[in-house]
Design an enzyme around this catalytic site. Structure first.
Site, PDB file in Angstrom:
ATOM      1  N   ALA A  48      -8.076   7.332  -6.979  1.00  0.00           N
ATOM      2  CA  ALA A  48      -9.457   7.750  -6.773  1.00  0.00           C
ATOM      3  C   ALA A  48      -9.787   7.838  -5.289  1.00  0.00           C
ATOM      4  O   ALA A  48     -10.499   8.755  -4.851  1.00  0.00           O
ATOM      5  CB  ALA A  48     -10.398   6.766  -7.470  1.00  0.00           C
ATOM      6  N   GLU A  49      -9.278   6.888  -4.504  1.00  0.00           N
ATOM      7  CA  GLU A  49      -9.571   6.876  -3.075  1.00  0.00           C
ATOM      8  C   GLU A  49      -8.970   8.094  -2.383  1.00  0.00           C
ATOM      9  O   GLU A  49      -9.651   8.774  -1.594  1.00  0.00           O
ATOM     10  CB  GLU A  49      -9.049   5.579  -2.453  1.00  0.00           C
ATOM     11  CG  GLU A  49      -9.878   4.358  -2.852  1.00  0.00           C
ATOM     12  CD  GLU A  49      -9.124   3.045  -2.730  1.00  0.00           C
ATOM     13  OE1 GLU A  49      -9.725   2.006  -3.030  1.00  0.00           O
ATOM     14  OE2 GLU A  49      -7.931   3.060  -2.342  1.00  0.00           O
ATOM     15  N   GLN A  50      -7.715   8.381  -2.659  1.00  0.00           N
ATOM     16  CA  GLN A  50      -7.077   9.520  -1.991  1.00  0.00           C
ATOM     17  C   GLN A  50      -7.715  10.839  -2.437  1.00  0.00           C
ATOM     18  O   GLN A  50      -7.894  11.758  -1.632  1.00  0.00           O
ATOM     19  CB  GLN A  50      -5.575   9.512  -2.268  1.00  0.00           C
ATOM     20  CG  GLN A  50      -4.873   8.304  -1.639  1.00  0.00           C
ATOM     21  CD  GLN A  50      -3.392   8.528  -1.380  1.00  0.00           C
ATOM     22  OE1 GLN A  50      -2.927   9.669  -1.275  1.00  0.00           O
ATOM     23  NE2 GLN A  50      -2.650   7.434  -1.239  1.00  0.00           N
TER      24      GLN A  50
ATOM     25  N   HIS B 202       0.834  -1.200   0.000  1.00  0.00           N
ATOM     26  CA  HIS B 202       0.000   0.000   0.000  1.00  0.00           C
ATOM     27  C   HIS B 202       0.872   1.256   0.000  1.00  0.00           C
ATOM     28  O   HIS B 202       1.914   1.294   0.651  1.00  0.00           O
ATOM     29  CB  HIS B 202      -0.921   0.003   1.220  1.00  0.00           C
ATOM     30  CG  HIS B 202      -2.168  -0.810   1.013  1.00  0.00           C
ATOM     31  ND1 HIS B 202      -3.375  -0.257   0.690  1.00  0.00           N
ATOM     32  CD2 HIS B 202      -2.360  -2.152   1.045  1.00  0.00           C
ATOM     33  CE1 HIS B 202      -4.273  -1.226   0.550  1.00  0.00           C
ATOM     34  NE2 HIS B 202      -3.684  -2.381   0.765  1.00  0.00           N
ATOM     35  N   PRO B 203       0.447   2.284  -0.704  1.00  0.00           N
ATOM     36  CA  PRO B 203       1.241   3.514  -0.757  1.00  0.00           C
ATOM     37  C   PRO B 203       1.042   4.367   0.493  1.00  0.00           C
ATOM     38  O   PRO B 203       0.039   4.245   1.198  1.00  0.00           O
ATOM     39  CB  PRO B 203       0.667   4.226  -1.986  1.00  0.00           C
ATOM     40  CG  PRO B 203      -0.777   3.798  -2.000  1.00  0.00           C
ATOM     41  CD  PRO B 203      -0.772   2.363  -1.531  1.00  0.00           C
TER      42      PRO B 203
ATOM     43  N   SER C 278      -6.155   3.569  -5.922  1.00  0.00           N
ATOM     44  CA  SER C 278      -5.608   4.403  -4.851  1.00  0.00           C
ATOM     45  C   SER C 278      -5.722   5.888  -5.179  1.00  0.00           C
ATOM     46  O   SER C 278      -5.997   6.716  -4.303  1.00  0.00           O
ATOM     47  CB  SER C 278      -4.145   4.038  -4.590  1.00  0.00           C
ATOM     48  OG  SER C 278      -4.051   2.758  -3.978  1.00  0.00           O
TER      49      SER C 278
ATOM     50  N   PHE D 225       0.911   3.427   6.892  1.00  0.00           N
ATOM     51  CA  PHE D 225      -0.369   3.646   7.553  1.00  0.00           C
ATOM     52  C   PHE D 225      -1.483   3.369   6.543  1.00  0.00           C
ATOM     53  O   PHE D 225      -1.498   3.892   5.441  1.00  0.00           O
ATOM     54  CB  PHE D 225      -0.466   5.090   8.049  1.00  0.00           C
ATOM     55  CG  PHE D 225      -1.799   5.440   8.655  1.00  0.00           C
ATOM     56  CD1 PHE D 225      -2.119   5.019   9.930  1.00  0.00           C
ATOM     57  CD2 PHE D 225      -2.726   6.201   7.939  1.00  0.00           C
ATOM     58  CE1 PHE D 225      -3.360   5.356  10.495  1.00  0.00           C
ATOM     59  CE2 PHE D 225      -3.947   6.534   8.493  1.00  0.00           C
ATOM     60  CZ  PHE D 225      -4.268   6.106   9.783  1.00  0.00           C
TER      61      PHE D 225
END
Length: 471
Positions: free
Chosen positions: A390-392, A371-372, A388, A423
């Site tokens: 789109a989520e961020q 995960h980034p 990721s 995290f």
């Protein structure tokens, strides 16, 4: 590849709106089973007498012999019970669906004529009223074909609906494969019609009932008096009518038999129930064919790609990115016992979570490390996966102030230094502020606790991603 064919999900918590004609709150399907003359009997070429659904306590087949008492009970259904029911139902101008055993119809021309004069729908109840569970597939297929042929010969037209009753595991598929039926009722699995796919055939299923059914006069536990039957039907009606008033109309199927409820002490309960039902507004009495036509027009079937039917390569190509850069989770999920329950977002999320949890500690750690960082260097370099990104973006992490970005980067560095992985939080469940608050709180956790928390968040992210792809 293990697959479980039974569908125990159905419509789930959100059944479709039936939209019955006139805004009806409940559809009622009255079904009269006509089996008299089609039951097991050595006169019909069977090996033994009938033993099912009669008023003879503890009835058992008589191999090689006629059972005079059993025959006379079935004869009562044709001679007296049918006509009592015919007077009741035509007198109230109620639509009826006949489940007609083909050879029984052939042996009852006067009753058949009365059915047709009343405008009743005559569906097929198979060739003979016998057990099919041990019947070889080719033999059952031939019996279905002969039932259709004989039905058309005696009624003047081929049946459009089907119910075997004492069916085999092959019955519904074999009937559907004929391509000639608008509906099949050999299931008891829902309060609404639904579709099943058999090869290229989209088959409408109109579930039937074995409990709102006068057969309970002849089975245990069952009815003793007509009022028992009345009370049960009334309770079923009141419950379903209330659900319809609340916006979820259903179907109440009611099963009747000439030799059972056609007796005077039993039919009185049916009469009182009909008085109760007909006193309510918004009740649609309909044949099963009318219900099927309505459903097909308002809820036509739509074929979709179903995860449990996908081959491994297709499945992994579609879902391999659900767990960040970790296609092994999709591969392991595909190897589980998938079925129709896993064709929804919630169902497939459950399977993928199982696969993830079954991985080794190192494999799960690799998923965490894949995960980034939130608002980290990969985001700045536009190198996140589309998911990721789109989520961020959904939480505004792509539009931070310089101070906010510095705060995230500091926390990222400190968190990884302490726990050994980035995290992780389901961003779509949060806002920028709640993410920052969780970051500041969780960094203080011990690593074992934080690993468990991060794994749970990975599963949640997977579920949210699947919700974007599946119903």
């Amino acid at each position: 590849m293990q697959r479980y064919p039974r569908n125990m999900t159905g419509y789930g918590a959100t059944p479709p709106k039936a939209n019955w004609p006139g805004g009806a709150k409940l559809a009622i399907s009255l079904v009269l089973n006509y089996e008299e003359g089609g039951e097991n009997c050595i006169l019909h070429g069977d090996a033994a007498s009938e033993a099912f659904l009669s008023d003879i306590p503890g009835a058992a087949p008589w191999p090689g012999q006629r059972h005079w008492n059993m025959e006379s009970i079935y004869d009562y259904g044709a001679r007296a019970g049918f006509w009592r029911l015919h007077r009741l139902l035509t007198g109230r101008n109620l639509p009826v669906t006949i489940f007609g055993v083909a050879i029984a119809l052939a042996r009852s021309p006067e009753q058949l004529s009365a059915m047709q004069s009343a405008g009743w729908e005559i569906a097929s109840h198979g060739l003979k009223w016998v057990e099919h569970r041990d019947m070889p597939e080719d033999e059952e297929r031939a019996a279905i074909a002969e039932a259709i042929r004989l039905h058309a010969e005696v009624t003047g037209e081929a049946p459009r609906g089907w119910y075997t009753g004492r069916c085999s595991a092959n019955t519904v598929r074999l009937v559907a494969e004929t391509g000639g039926f608008d509906w099949i009722s050999d299931t008891y699995d829902d309060d609404l019609p639904h579709w099943m796919e058999f090869g290229d055939r989209d088959q409408l299923i109109l579930p039937y009932t074995l409990e709102a059914n006068d057969m309970r006069f002849a089975t245990a536990p069952g009815w003793v008096t007509g009022r028992d039957f009345e009370d049960y039907l009334t309770d079923a009606f009141d419950t379903l009518y209330a659900e319809g008033q609340a916006g979820a109309p259903k179907i109440l199927s009611i099963g009747l038999h000439c030799r059972l409820v056609g007796r005077p002490g039993k039919i009185a309960g049916l009469m009182r129930f009909l008085d109760h039902a007909m006193a309510h507004d918004g009740v649609w009495f309909a044949t099963r064919g009318q219900i099927a036509d309505h459903w097909a027009a308002h809820h036509p079937h739509k074929r979709v790609a179903r995860p449990h039917q996908m081959d491994r390569a297709t499945f992994v190509a579609k879902f391999g990115g659900i767990y960040e850069h970790s296609p092994w989770v999709a591969e392991a999920a595909h190897a589980l016992e998938l079925g129709p329950a896993h064709d929804s977002a919630a169902g497939l999320a459950h399977a993928m979570a199982r696969a993830f949890r079954s991985g080794s500690a190192e494999a799960r750690m690799q998923v965490l490390r894949a995960h980034p960082d939130l608002a980290g260097k990969l985001a700045s370099a536009k190198r996140l996966t589309p998911e990721s990104t789109a989520e961020q973006s959904s939480a505004g992490l792509d539009a931070l102030t310089d101070a906010e970005r510095a705060s995230f980067q500091r926390l990222n560095t400190d968190y990884v230094a302490k726990h050994g992985f980035p995290f992780i939080i389901a961003v779509r469940d949060n806002t920028k502020d709640s993410i920052l608050a969780a970051f500041q709180t969780r960094i203080a956790n011990d690593t074992a606790t934080e690993c468990a928390t991060a794994c749970a968040q990975v599963e949640r992210i997977g579920a949210l991603r699947l919700a974007e792809l599946l119903p």
